[in-house]
Design a protein around this motif. Structure first.
Motif, PDB file in Angstrom:
ATOM      1  N   HIS A  68      -3.149   1.052   8.261  1.00  0.00           N
ATOM      2  CA  HIS A  68      -3.035   2.285   9.039  1.00  0.00           C
ATOM      3  C   HIS A  68      -1.590   2.778   9.035  1.00  0.00           C
ATOM      4  CE1 HIS A  68      -7.167   1.959  10.409  1.00  0.00           C
ATOM      5  NE2 HIS A  68      -6.939   0.677  10.652  1.00  0.00           N
ATOM      6  N   LEU A  69      -1.396   3.948   8.459  1.00  0.00           N
ATOM      7  CA  LEU A  69      -0.092   4.588   8.424  1.00  0.00           C
ATOM      8  C   LEU A  69      -0.081   5.747   9.407  1.00  0.00           C
ATOM      9  CD1 LEU A  69       0.426   4.767   4.545  1.00  0.00           C
ATOM     10  CD2 LEU A  69       1.120   2.946   6.096  1.00  0.00           C
ATOM     11  N   TRP A  88       0.819  -1.209   0.000  1.00  0.00           N
ATOM     12  CA  TRP A  88       0.000   0.000   0.000  1.00  0.00           C
ATOM     13  C   TRP A  88       0.857   1.266   0.000  1.00  0.00           C
ATOM     14  CZ3 TRP A  88      -4.508   2.157  -0.949  1.00  0.00           C
ATOM     15  CH2 TRP A  88      -5.596   1.321  -1.177  1.00  0.00           C
ATOM     16  N   LYS A  89       1.961   1.246   0.721  1.00  0.00           N
ATOM     17  CA  LYS A  89       2.851   2.420   0.728  1.00  0.00           C
ATOM     18  C   LYS A  89       3.410   2.670  -0.672  1.00  0.00           C
ATOM     19  CE  LYS A  89       5.568   3.237   4.314  1.00  0.00           C
ATOM     20  NZ  LYS A  89       6.511   3.032   5.449  1.00  0.00           N
ATOM     21  N   THR A 141      -6.449   7.874   2.815  1.00  0.00           N
ATOM     22  CA  THR A 141      -7.827   7.666   3.290  1.00  0.00           C
ATOM     23  C   THR A 141      -8.378   6.331   2.773  1.00  0.00           C
ATOM     24  OG1 THR A 141      -8.863   8.838   1.437  1.00  0.00           O
ATOM     25  CG2 THR A 141      -8.274  10.155   3.369  1.00  0.00           C
ATOM     26  N   LEU A 142      -7.985   5.954   1.552  1.00  0.00           N
ATOM     27  CA  LEU A 142      -8.398   4.656   1.014  1.00  0.00           C
ATOM     28  C   LEU A 142      -7.744   3.514   1.783  1.00  0.00           C
ATOM     29  CD1 LEU A 142      -8.231   5.202  -2.864  1.00  0.00           C
ATOM     30  CD2 LEU A 142     -10.244   5.257  -1.404  1.00  0.00           C
ATOM     31  N   ALA A 143      -6.464   3.683   2.070  1.00  0.00           N
ATOM     32  CA  ALA A 143      -5.749   2.640   2.809  1.00  0.00           C
ATOM     33  C   ALA A 143      -6.418   2.370   4.156  1.00  0.00           C
ATOM     34  CB  ALA A 143      -4.292   3.046   3.005  1.00  0.00           C
ATOM     35  N   LYS A 144      -6.823   3.420   4.846  1.00  0.00           N
ATOM     36  CA  LYS A 144      -7.488   3.262   6.144  1.00  0.00           C
ATOM     37  C   LYS A 144      -8.763   2.430   6.009  1.00  0.00           C
ATOM     38  CE  LYS A 144      -5.863   7.573   8.280  1.00  0.00           C
ATOM     39  NZ  LYS A 144      -6.245   8.952   8.668  1.00  0.00           N
ATOM     40  N   GLU A 145      -9.493   2.623   4.911  1.00  0.00           N
ATOM     41  CA  GLU A 145     -10.749   1.907   4.717  1.00  0.00           C
ATOM     42  C   GLU A 145     -10.540   0.394   4.599  1.00  0.00           C
ATOM     43  OE1 GLU A 145     -13.812   2.839   4.905  1.00  0.00           O
ATOM     44  OE2 GLU A 145     -13.542   5.005   5.049  1.00  0.00           O
ATOM     45  N   VAL A 146      -9.386  -0.007   4.082  1.00  0.00           N
ATOM     46  CA  VAL A 146      -9.136  -1.446   3.927  1.00  0.00           C
ATOM     47  C   VAL A 146      -8.272  -1.994   5.063  1.00  0.00           C
ATOM     48  CG1 VAL A 146      -9.411  -1.366   1.420  1.00  0.00           C
ATOM     49  CG2 VAL A 146      -7.128  -1.080   2.400  1.00  0.00           C
TER      50      VAL A 146
END
Length: 309
Positions: free
Chosen positions: A236-237, A186-187, A228-233
């Motif tokens: 968490h960064l 994701w990063k 914000t998309l990453a948080k949804e799946v």
């Protein structure tokens, strides 16, 4: 030592496959007829700050019937070729029992491959490199580092990951095993969506991100939207991790650029659907608004299949 098949021998596949060949690993390549002829004639040549390499005798396959005794398939095709190669990947896995390490950009390919080939067979991973092929099909690697990061997504993959990890000290590149590979993927997805989007939209190298505050602001906002998309799946960064990514956008040499911008310069197809399009599909699923990515997608979409006529 395990047998590795690199499916796709563009700059990425040829570079990492070549580095493994250089280290004495048993590596073969599965390519289309035109690239097979080129590799047979020219051999595999790498020009790189990490060391030059040339191999005149490369094992090349163009049919799944030719492939036997493979432990790992490194899938190194562009996102827009994935649908075409899935039947070949499926046939090779069914025939050999091999695991698959996809090095594609974006995230949508994971679920597709898991569905088509088998969840237990698909590792997580990605590559970091700035490289291109010249007219002879030789790899020109232009930054001072390169890496493949990989990790298990299923318990059955632990042993193959351990085998790949053992090669790391032999090769003139980095093969890094990560426990939380999805977070690392994701990063990469977040960063490359920003970098490729802004360089391709500007049609200028990455050095112009630092010299234009307005352009940097656009790319930085892409990173925030992707986060914000990453948080949804469930990825968490920390705020610090996000800021580090944003500030990395200022750190490129003036002439350095993204692979998408390199493809645009050559009039080649772009992975806009697999990066920005994929983000928009995910945003729609969660009812999120990502206006900067949506704008870049609209700008780049006409170039999806190469230079518009």
């Amino acid at each position: 030592m395990m047998n590795i098949l690199v499916l796709g021998a563009g700059a990425l596949g040829a570079y990492f496959g070549g580095r493994m060949l250089e280290a004495g690993v048993n590596v073969s390549f599965f390519v289309r007829d035109r690239r097979a002829a080129q590799l047979t004639k020219e051999g595999l040549t790498i020009t790189s700050p990490e060391g030059n390499f040339e191999c005149k005798d490369v094992t090349v396959y163009t049919s799944t019937d030719q492939v036997n005794d493979i432990d790992l398939v490194i899938l190194a095709v562009k996102g827009y070729h994935l649908d075409q190669v899935i039947p070949q990947v499926h046939a090779i896995v069914r025939k050999t029992g091999a695991f698959v390490l996809p090095l594609l950009n974006g995230m949508e390919h994971l679920e597709l491959l898991q569905t088509e080939v088998g969840e237990q067979k698909i590792l997580g991973g990605f590559a970091s490199i700035i490289a291109t092929l010249n007219e002879q099909g030789h790899v020109v690697h232009s930054n001072n580092s390169s890496a493949i990061k990989f990790g298990a997504l299923h318990n059955e993959q632990i042993q193959i990951c351990e085998q790949l990890e053992k090669i790391h000290h032999l090769v003139k590149t980095s093969l890094l095993r990560e426990e939380n590979i999805l977070k690392h993927m994701w990063k990469k997805y977040i960063f490359i969506t920003a970098l490729s989007g802004i360089t391709s939209a500007m049609q200028l190298p990455a050095g112009f991100i630092a010299s234009s505050e307005a352009s940097f602001h656009v790319a930085r906002n892409v990173i925030f939207e992707m986060n914000t998309l990453a948080k949804e799946v469930g990825i968490h960064l920390s705020e610090q991790e996000v800021e580090i990514m944003a500030n990395r956008l200022r750190g490129f040499r003036p002439e350095a650029t993204s692979s998408m911008h390199q493809d645009m310069r050559k009039g080649l197809p772009l992975e806009v659907e697999h990066l920005h399009g994929g983000a928009l599909r995910l945003a729609s699923k969660y009812n999120l608004n990502i206006p900067v990515i949506e704008t870049l997608y609209g700008i780049l979409k006409p170039y999806e299949n190469g230079k518009p006529n």
